[in-house]
Design a protein around this motif. Sequence first.
Motif, PDB file in Angstrom:
ATOM      1  N   THR A  82      29.967 -52.723 -48.506  1.00  0.00           N
ATOM      2  CA  THR A  82      28.568 -53.120 -48.675  1.00  0.00           C
ATOM      3  C   THR A  82      27.595 -52.089 -48.117  1.00  0.00           C
ATOM      4  OG1 THR A  82      28.654 -54.406 -46.626  1.00  0.00           O
ATOM      5  CG2 THR A  82      29.147 -55.567 -48.677  1.00  0.00           C
ATOM      6  N   ASP A  83      28.105 -51.133 -47.327  1.00  0.00           N
ATOM      7  CA  ASP A  83      27.268 -50.040 -46.831  1.00  0.00           C
ATOM      8  C   ASP A  83      27.212 -48.865 -47.807  1.00  0.00           C
ATOM      9  OD1 ASP A  83      26.651 -51.355 -44.463  1.00  0.00           O
ATOM     10  OD2 ASP A  83      28.470 -50.626 -43.479  1.00  0.00           O
ATOM     11  N   GLY A  84      27.945 -48.969 -48.912  1.00  0.00           N
ATOM     12  CA  GLY A  84      27.950 -47.901 -49.904  1.00  0.00           C
ATOM     13  C   GLY A  84      29.033 -46.865 -49.721  1.00  0.00           C
ATOM     14  N   ALA A  85      29.865 -47.009 -48.689  1.00  0.00           N
ATOM     15  CA  ALA A  85      30.956 -46.049 -48.470  1.00  0.00           C
ATOM     16  C   ALA A  85      32.062 -46.281 -49.501  1.00  0.00           C
ATOM     17  CB  ALA A  85      31.521 -46.199 -47.059  1.00  0.00           C
ATOM     18  N   TYR A 202      32.370 -55.373 -52.539  1.00  0.00           N
ATOM     19  CA  TYR A 202      32.714 -56.750 -52.182  1.00  0.00           C
ATOM     20  C   TYR A 202      32.216 -57.092 -50.792  1.00  0.00           C
ATOM     21  CZ  TYR A 202      35.616 -56.534 -56.298  1.00  0.00           C
ATOM     22  OH  TYR A 202      36.035 -56.388 -57.601  1.00  0.00           O
ATOM     23  N   GLY A 203      31.564 -58.250 -50.697  1.00  0.00           N
ATOM     24  CA  GLY A 203      31.112 -58.775 -49.422  1.00  0.00           C
ATOM     25  C   GLY A 203      31.647 -60.177 -49.225  1.00  0.00           C
ATOM     26  N   VAL A 204      31.024 -60.927 -48.345  1.00  0.00           N
ATOM     27  CA  VAL A 204      31.473 -62.287 -48.043  1.00  0.00           C
ATOM     28  C   VAL A 204      31.041 -63.217 -49.175  1.00  0.00           C
ATOM     29  CG1 VAL A 204      31.273 -64.221 -46.441  1.00  0.00           C
ATOM     30  CG2 VAL A 204      31.376 -61.870 -45.568  1.00  0.00           C
ATOM     31  N   ASN A 205      32.012 -63.684 -49.939  1.00  0.00           N
ATOM     32  CA  ASN A 205      31.790 -64.631 -51.034  1.00  0.00           C
ATOM     33  C   ASN A 205      30.866 -64.087 -52.125  1.00  0.00           C
ATOM     34  OD1 ASN A 205      33.489 -66.731 -50.230  1.00  0.00           O
ATOM     35  ND2 ASN A 205      31.943 -67.548 -48.836  1.00  0.00           N
ATOM     36  N   ARG A 206      30.810 -62.769 -52.257  1.00  0.00           N
ATOM     37  CA  ARG A 206      29.984 -62.189 -53.313  1.00  0.00           C
ATOM     38  C   ARG A 206      30.464 -60.786 -53.641  1.00  0.00           C
ATOM     39  NH1 ARG A 206      24.962 -63.616 -49.991  1.00  0.00           N
ATOM     40  NH2 ARG A 206      26.532 -65.168 -49.453  1.00  0.00           N
ATOM     41  N   ALA A 207      30.067 -60.330 -54.823  1.00  0.00           N
ATOM     42  CA  ALA A 207      30.477 -59.001 -55.288  1.00  0.00           C
ATOM     43  C   ALA A 207      29.437 -58.473 -56.263  1.00  0.00           C
ATOM     44  CB  ALA A 207      31.839 -59.078 -55.970  1.00  0.00           C
ATOM     45  N   LEU A 208      29.344 -57.154 -56.348  1.00  0.00           N
ATOM     46  CA  LEU A 208      28.559 -56.480 -57.377  1.00  0.00           C
ATOM     47  C   LEU A 208      29.503 -55.557 -58.144  1.00  0.00           C
ATOM     48  CD1 LEU A 208      25.145 -55.468 -55.754  1.00  0.00           C
ATOM     49  CD2 LEU A 208      25.519 -56.993 -57.696  1.00  0.00           C
ATOM     50  N   VAL A 209      29.524 -55.714 -59.456  1.00  0.00           N
ATOM     51  CA  VAL A 209      30.419 -54.934 -60.308  1.00  0.00           C
ATOM     52  C   VAL A 209      29.581 -54.249 -61.377  1.00  0.00           C
ATOM     53  CG1 VAL A 209      32.395 -55.014 -61.862  1.00  0.00           C
ATOM     54  CG2 VAL A 209      32.284 -56.585 -59.905  1.00  0.00           C
ATOM     55  N   ALA A 210      29.801 -52.951 -61.562  1.00  0.00           N
ATOM     56  CA  ALA A 210      29.136 -52.193 -62.617  1.00  0.00           C
ATOM     57  C   ALA A 210      30.200 -51.586 -63.516  1.00  0.00           C
ATOM     58  CB  ALA A 210      28.254 -51.098 -62.030  1.00  0.00           C
ATOM     59  N   GLN A 211      29.980 -51.650 -64.815  1.00  0.00           N
ATOM     60  CA  GLN A 211      30.998 -51.238 -65.776  1.00  0.00           C
ATOM     61  C   GLN A 211      30.341 -50.421 -66.882  1.00  0.00           C
ATOM     62  OE1 GLN A 211      32.793 -54.409 -68.238  1.00  0.00           O
ATOM     63  NE2 GLN A 211      34.746 -53.838 -67.352  1.00  0.00           N
ATOM     64  N   ARG A 212      30.802 -49.188 -67.037  1.00  0.00           N
ATOM     65  CA  ARG A 212      30.261 -48.342 -68.105  1.00  0.00           C
ATOM     66  C   ARG A 212      30.710 -48.827 -69.478  1.00  0.00           C
ATOM     67  NH1 ARG A 212      27.895 -43.205 -67.893  1.00  0.00           N
ATOM     68  NH2 ARG A 212      27.691 -42.344 -65.778  1.00  0.00           N
ATOM     69  N   ASN A 213      29.767 -48.843 -70.417  1.00  0.00           N
ATOM     70  CA  ASN A 213      30.064 -48.975 -71.830  1.00  0.00           C
ATOM     71  C   ASN A 213      29.771 -47.611 -72.462  1.00  0.00           C
ATOM     72  OD1 ASN A 213      29.836 -52.362 -72.767  1.00  0.00           O
ATOM     73  ND2 ASN A 213      29.666 -51.666 -70.673  1.00  0.00           N
ATOM     74  N   SER A 214      29.887 -47.502 -73.750  1.00  0.00           N
ATOM     75  CA  SER A 214      29.590 -46.234 -74.401  1.00  0.00           C
ATOM     76  C   SER A 214      28.076 -46.023 -74.475  1.00  0.00           C
ATOM     77  CB  SER A 214      30.193 -46.204 -75.806  1.00  0.00           C
ATOM     78  OG  SER A 214      29.638 -47.227 -76.609  1.00  0.00           O
ATOM     79  N   GLY A 215      27.690 -44.787 -74.762  1.00  0.00           N
ATOM     80  CA  GLY A 215      26.287 -44.482 -74.981  1.00  0.00           C
ATOM     81  C   GLY A 215      25.402 -44.601 -73.765  1.00  0.00           C
ATOM     82  N   GLY A 216      25.953 -44.425 -72.572  1.00  0.00           N
ATOM     83  CA  GLY A 216      25.146 -44.489 -71.366  1.00  0.00           C
ATOM     84  C   GLY A 216      24.705 -45.885 -70.975  1.00  0.00           C
ATOM     85  N   PHE A 250      21.899 -60.722 -51.742  1.00  0.00           N
ATOM     86  CA  PHE A 250      22.685 -59.553 -51.333  1.00  0.00           C
ATOM     87  C   PHE A 250      21.961 -58.746 -50.260  1.00  0.00           C
ATOM     88  CE2 PHE A 250      24.569 -60.757 -55.316  1.00  0.00           C
ATOM     89  CZ  PHE A 250      25.907 -60.406 -55.201  1.00  0.00           C
ATOM     90  N   ASP A 251      21.049 -59.371 -49.562  1.00  0.00           N
ATOM     91  CA  ASP A 251      20.278 -58.686 -48.527  1.00  0.00           C
ATOM     92  C   ASP A 251      21.210 -58.063 -47.481  1.00  0.00           C
ATOM     93  OD1 ASP A 251      17.897 -57.940 -47.137  1.00  0.00           O
ATOM     94  OD2 ASP A 251      18.307 -59.554 -45.709  1.00  0.00           O
ATOM     95  N   GLY A 252      20.882 -56.829 -47.076  1.00  0.00           N
ATOM     96  CA  GLY A 252      21.688 -56.125 -46.088  1.00  0.00           C
ATOM     97  C   GLY A 252      22.666 -55.148 -46.687  1.00  0.00           C
ATOM     98  N   TRP A 253      22.906 -55.222 -48.003  1.00  0.00           N
ATOM     99  CA  TRP A 253      23.780 -54.254 -48.655  1.00  0.00           C
ATOM    100  C   TRP A 253      23.040 -52.924 -48.795  1.00  0.00           C
ATOM    101  CZ3 TRP A 253      27.853 -56.012 -52.660  1.00  0.00           C
ATOM    102  CH2 TRP A 253      28.476 -57.180 -52.224  1.00  0.00           C
ATOM    103  N   ALA A 254      23.765 -51.855 -48.972  1.00  0.00           N
ATOM    104  CA  ALA A 254      23.171 -50.517 -49.067  1.00  0.00           C
ATOM    105  C   ALA A 254      22.190 -50.446 -50.230  1.00  0.00           C
ATOM    106  CB  ALA A 254      24.266 -49.477 -49.239  1.00  0.00           C
ATOM    107  N   ALA A 255      21.088 -49.743 -50.004  1.00  0.00           N
ATOM    108  CA  ALA A 255      20.048 -49.635 -51.027  1.00  0.00           C
ATOM    109  C   ALA A 255      20.566 -49.071 -52.349  1.00  0.00           C
ATOM    110  CB  ALA A 255      18.891 -48.798 -50.497  1.00  0.00           C
TER     111      ALA A 255
END
Length: 372
Positions: A82-85, A202-216, A250-255
């Motif tokens: 969650t710190d972006g590392a 991944y954090g406590v009971n939450r997640a952020l997922v990003a997935q590339r599709n074609s064409g940017g 998601f407050d507190g996660w890396a900007a």
Amino acid sequence: MRRRIAVIGSGPAGLTFARVLHRHGCPATVFERDPAPDARAQGGTLDLHEGLGQRALDKAGLLEEFQALSRPEGQAMRILDTDGAVLRDWRPHPGERANPEIDRGQLRDLLLGPLDVQWGRGVTHVVPGSRDGVQVHFADGRRETFDLVVGADGAWSRTRPAVSSVTPHYTGVTAVETSLDDVDTRHPDLARLIGDGSMAAYGVNRALVAQRNSGGHVKVYAQFRAPLDWHTHLDLADAGAVRASLLALFDGWAAPVLDLLGHGTAFVHRPLFVLPVAHTWTHVPGVTLLGDAAHLMPPLGAGANLAMLEGAELAESIATCPGDRDAAVRAFEEQMWARAGRWAKITTSGLERLVSPDPATALAFFDELQPA
């Protein structure tokens, strides 16, 4: 009107089934409620596995065309805290094609080919057991009769009640989807953060997922545990309000990670529903189910792959056993239930570990998936 085989739904399962039948010279008609192939976006990218989705495409004679369209680089996966590392940064080896990605829209276009698809033909219900066969009732008031109806119409299948009274139940996990366009040009820092494939934090009971599709194009999913009615105080059509609510969650996660949400322009609520892990039914002559209609499970990369292989296998069974179609369908169902049950256990456990009170369980889950 009398047609021998009807396919309800033009997703990966139904189209693969119809395409393999077509390759064997067996006609089928696909009925789809969408008014046209491009009437709506088809969702995010799919990774098609060598032994599942790619095997199905091979049975359809489409594997080479798929390989030309797919993105092997999309197999890359990066895990952040969650710190972006960066905790893990998996990249495919040169020439690796175990799970290449393809956009859903591209896959649909590939499968459609010469198929007989009737667009704008939504189904209200299916009635088996009539003297002439199985009746399909359409939203426009018409009825048609078939020897076999294959329900490939997704989570909220209108075909399923003909064989099963079971309905999907909420997992306790909700996803809110947003997207970024032309990410490499408009958001180069996020493009580098995501990499060539997918990125997850991944954090406590939450997640952020990003997935590339074609064409940017990038799909972003905010996942979290919440009651089904968590959004009752929000207008989900108000992008600014939804964005602010998610950023607070998601407050507190890396900007840089939160920028995935901050740059989203529209948000779609997608609560995760599933069918029971061991969902089966008493065989009903003339009706069967494929994919999410048969075994809705958490979206962890198995569902579309299973659905496509099931469609291909059922089509082959029908094409090679024309004298006893019902026996072929019954045998197929037994095989499908056994395999889907195993995958449903894996994906249900996976969702529990990925969106959990202990983020370390998510990292361990992905570690276990990597080859030795």
